[in-house]
Motif scaffolding. Structure first.
Motif, mmCIF file in Angstrom:
data_model
loop_
_atom_site.group_PDB
_atom_site.id
_atom_site.type_symbol
_atom_site.label_atom_id
_atom_site.label_comp_id
_atom_site.label_asym_id
_atom_site.label_seq_id
_atom_site.Cartn_x
_atom_site.Cartn_y
_atom_site.Cartn_z
ATOM 1 N N THR A 282 0.900 -1.150 -0.106
ATOM 2 C CA THR A 282 0.191 -0.045 -0.079
ATOM 3 C C THR A 282 0.868 1.210 -0.081
ATOM 4 O O THR A 282 2.076 1.034 0.202
ATOM 5 N N ALA A 283 0.153 2.423 -0.083
ATOM 6 C CA ALA A 283 0.878 3.614 0.003
ATOM 7 C C ALA A 283 0.966 4.251 1.360
ATOM 8 O O ALA A 283 1.135 5.297 1.504
ATOM 9 N N CYS A 301 -6.399 6.388 8.155
ATOM 10 C CA CYS A 301 -4.838 6.117 7.970
ATOM 11 C C CYS A 301 -4.484 7.022 6.698
ATOM 12 O O CYS A 301 -4.875 6.961 5.631
ATOM 13 N N GLY A 302 -3.842 8.134 7.350
ATOM 14 C CA GLY A 302 -3.370 9.226 6.261
ATOM 15 C C GLY A 302 -4.451 9.781 5.721
ATOM 16 O O GLY A 302 -5.656 10.164 6.121
ATOM 17 N N ASP A 303 -4.227 10.047 4.148
ATOM 18 C CA ASP A 303 -5.617 10.499 3.507
ATOM 19 C C ASP A 303 -6.347 9.452 2.672
ATOM 20 O O ASP A 303 -6.952 9.798 1.608
ATOM 21 N N ALA A 304 -5.681 8.175 2.950
ATOM 22 C CA ALA A 304 -6.247 7.091 2.074
ATOM 23 C C ALA A 304 -7.608 6.717 2.689
ATOM 24 O O ALA A 304 -8.137 7.116 3.789
ATOM 25 N N PRO A 305 -8.602 5.946 2.003
ATOM 26 C CA PRO A 305 -9.927 5.294 2.359
ATOM 27 C C PRO A 305 -9.636 4.060 3.220
ATOM 28 O O PRO A 305 -10.464 3.202 2.955
ATOM 29 N N VAL A 306 -8.866 4.310 4.045
ATOM 30 C CA VAL A 306 -8.411 3.126 4.842
ATOM 31 C C VAL A 306 -8.420 3.500 6.403
ATOM 32 O O VAL A 306 -7.941 4.593 6.957
ATOM 33 N N PHE A 307 -9.238 2.639 7.252
ATOM 34 C CA PHE A 307 -9.487 3.017 8.565
ATOM 35 C C PHE A 307 -9.035 1.897 9.520
ATOM 36 O O PHE A 307 -9.010 0.486 9.079
ATOM 37 N N ILE A 308 -8.705 2.112 10.594
ATOM 38 C CA ILE A 308 -8.056 0.988 11.384
ATOM 39 C C ILE A 308 -8.646 1.063 12.925
ATOM 40 O O ILE A 308 -8.768 2.366 13.580
ATOM 41 N N ALA A 309 -9.274 0.047 13.493
ATOM 42 C CA ALA A 309 -10.023 0.057 14.866
ATOM 43 C C ALA A 309 -9.778 -0.982 15.459
ATOM 44 O O ALA A 309 -9.263 -2.091 14.992
ATOM 45 N N GLY A 310 -10.219 -0.838 16.975
ATOM 46 C CA GLY A 310 -10.051 -1.846 17.795
ATOM 47 C C GLY A 310 -8.282 -2.016 18.378
ATOM 48 O O GLY A 310 -7.761 -1.203 18.057
ATOM 49 N N ASP A 311 -8.238 -3.373 18.671
ATOM 50 C CA ASP A 311 -6.801 -3.765 19.110
ATOM 51 C C ASP A 311 -5.786 -3.431 18.243
ATOM 52 O O ASP A 311 -4.775 -3.295 18.547
ATOM 53 N N ALA A 312 -6.073 -3.574 16.995
ATOM 54 C CA ALA A 312 -5.215 -3.331 16.035
ATOM 55 C C ALA A 312 -4.462 -2.092 15.981
ATOM 56 O O ALA A 312 -3.187 -2.134 15.559
#
Length: 468
Positions: A282-283, A301-312
């Motif tokens: 990924t970028a 995550c940054g300006d990407a359409p990616v999100f991170i949630a929970g214990d991760a």
């Protein structure tokens, strides 16, 4: 090769992942949820629930041994059947996991993908050997796993993590626990009360989540009345001999001791499950742990359409926080590029030891010296606590010197899990010490101890006003 087109792809079917999937669906988007392992959240399978089952058995054994002070005498020693203890732990654990699995299985089969996901680019995923998922947005909710130092490899199969404890068919004769955090304290005390010889080792002086030195010192003494807790120990040698782990260390008085244990339980923290996602494709910018750099407010995550949630993402690895984060990550993925901030609840942490440990609001370590006053209460002479012979504990509450607002609390004491909720509500509402004291306190209840600490803080605030 099969290709699936979707608006939102959620990686991980744990607490955060399920919340993210449901939020995306509720927003009217097409979503799929991908799971590489067995269904069932960390909480249900190897965390909150099985640990509380073991603790419940330990509490039953402890109470049965301590009835004489009430004039109630139980003839003969308490007999603990390790196989029966663990059979109930596993059976009830499986029941809780079953509830979660049934919930997952209610998700349409077309939205559920089994297999390990890897990124091909920011929003294209390879799932297993035969499926490609082309998504417009992705939510990473892959959870975490125990982090075990390489040095512990010397113990071979004598080394275990908390997951392994709940698969036991019987209780071992001895366990060395490394890590006096939440997991180490809860399991260490429970095993000790169930007749297992236990030593808990730490290396930094920490005890659970406590940052207030006075409360930490009190907790250390309280635990050492039951089992050996060495929160800052020097270990000079670790090895395996036959079916035993052999550890050489300095005892509390500086004496060099060598002891043998049936198992070594590593409760030395957790690490996010992101290392097998092929994030290098990924970028996304990654931090030192390999976790995507993200905004803790929007979870993007940054300006990407990616999100991170929970214990991760390892911000607040607690079930209710994971559920909140998953919901907001799912909503933001659905509405991207418009995203909204996560309104976090009052900080709240509980250790289900005995006495229990709790923290609410701001930690002592995070407060600016000189900006607050501390109210204190000892539970050793608190009425209801003494009636129940649960009179062990020390509480500190913190109040802003200028405004009198309640800032937080750290303590060890009876029924802390219940008092913690009252304080979390007060913190979230922004109440002052005076407003909290205007609330009702019944008699006789353990919460009267909280009132004493609040009164102490109020008196200190009054002294400051009079001196000004």
């Amino acid at each position: 090769m099969k290709t699936i087109q979707t608006d939102v792809a959620v990686i991980g079917a744990g607490t955060a992942g399920l919340a993210a999937y449901r939020a995306a669906i509720a927003a009217g988007k097409r979503a799929v949820i991908i799971e590489g392992g067995a269904y069932g959240t960390t909480c249900a399978r190897v965390g909150c629930m099985p640990s509380k089952l073991l603790i419940a058995a330990a509490e039953a054994a402890h109470e049965a041994r301590h009835t004489a002070a009430f004039g109630v005498h139980v003839d003969g020693p308490v007999r603990i059947d390790g196989r029966e203890v663990m059979a109930r732990v596993r059976s009830e654990r499986d029941r809780f996991v079953g509830f979660v699995v049934r919930g997952v299985e209610n998700i349409p089969e077309s939205d559920r993908l089994l297999g390990h996901a890897q990124f091909i680019d920011n929003t294209i995923l390879q799932v297993g050997a035969d499926t490609t998922v082309r998504a417009s947005r992705v939510v990473i909710a892959t959870g975490s796993r125990p982090a075990v130092p390489k040095a512990f490899d010397v113990f071979g199969d004598r080394l275990i993590i908390n997951d392994d404890v709940f698969a036991w068919e019987d209780l071992p004769r001895s366990v060395a626990v490394f890590g006096p955090g939440v997991i180490g304290l809860e399991l260490g005390q429970a095993l000790s009360r169930l007749g297992v010889r236990v030593r808990v080792f730490g290396v930094s002086g920490s005890v659970g989540p406590l940052s207030d030195p006075a409360i930490r010192a009190y907790a250390t003494q309280a635990f050492n009345r039951e089992f050996s807790l060495l929160p800052d120990v020097r270990v000079s040698d670790m090895r395996r001999e036959g079916d035993e782990a052999v550890i050489t260390f300095e005892d509390a008085d500086g004496t060099v001791v060598t002891e043998r244990f049936a198992y070594v339980l590593a409760a030395t923290g957790r690490r996010p499950n992101v290392d097998k996602l092929a994030l290098e494709n990924t970028a996304l910018a990654l931090d030192a742990r390999g976790v995507p750099v993200f905004d803790p407010v929007t979870l993007q995550c940054g300006d990407a359409p990616v999100f991170i949630a929970g214990d991760a993402n390892d911000v607040l690895p607690l079930l209710h926080e994971a559920a909140d984060e998953g919901r907001v990550a799912g909503e933001n993925a659905a509405s991207w590029p418009q995203v909204r901030p996560l309104a976090r609840r009052a900080p709240l942490a509980v250790v289900f030891s005995d006495p229990q440990i709790a923290m609410v609001g701001q930690r002592f370590a995070d407060l600016t010296p000189g900006s607050f006053v501390t109210g204190e209460v000892s539970f050793e002479d608190q009425g209801r606590s003494r009636v129940m012979l649960k009179n062990r504990g020390l509480m500190h509450v913190y109040a802003d010197r200028a405004t009198g607002r309640f800032l937080g609390a750290e303590w060890m004491g009876p029924r802390a899990e219940n008092i913690a909720h009252l304080l979390a509500w007060a913190y979230q509402q922004g109440l002052t010490i005076a407003q909290m004291l205007a609330m009702p306190f019944y008699h006789p209840v353990v919460e009267e101890g909280l009132r004493t600490a609040l009164r102490d803080a109020d008196a200190r605030l009054t002294q400051l006003k009079q001196a000004a």
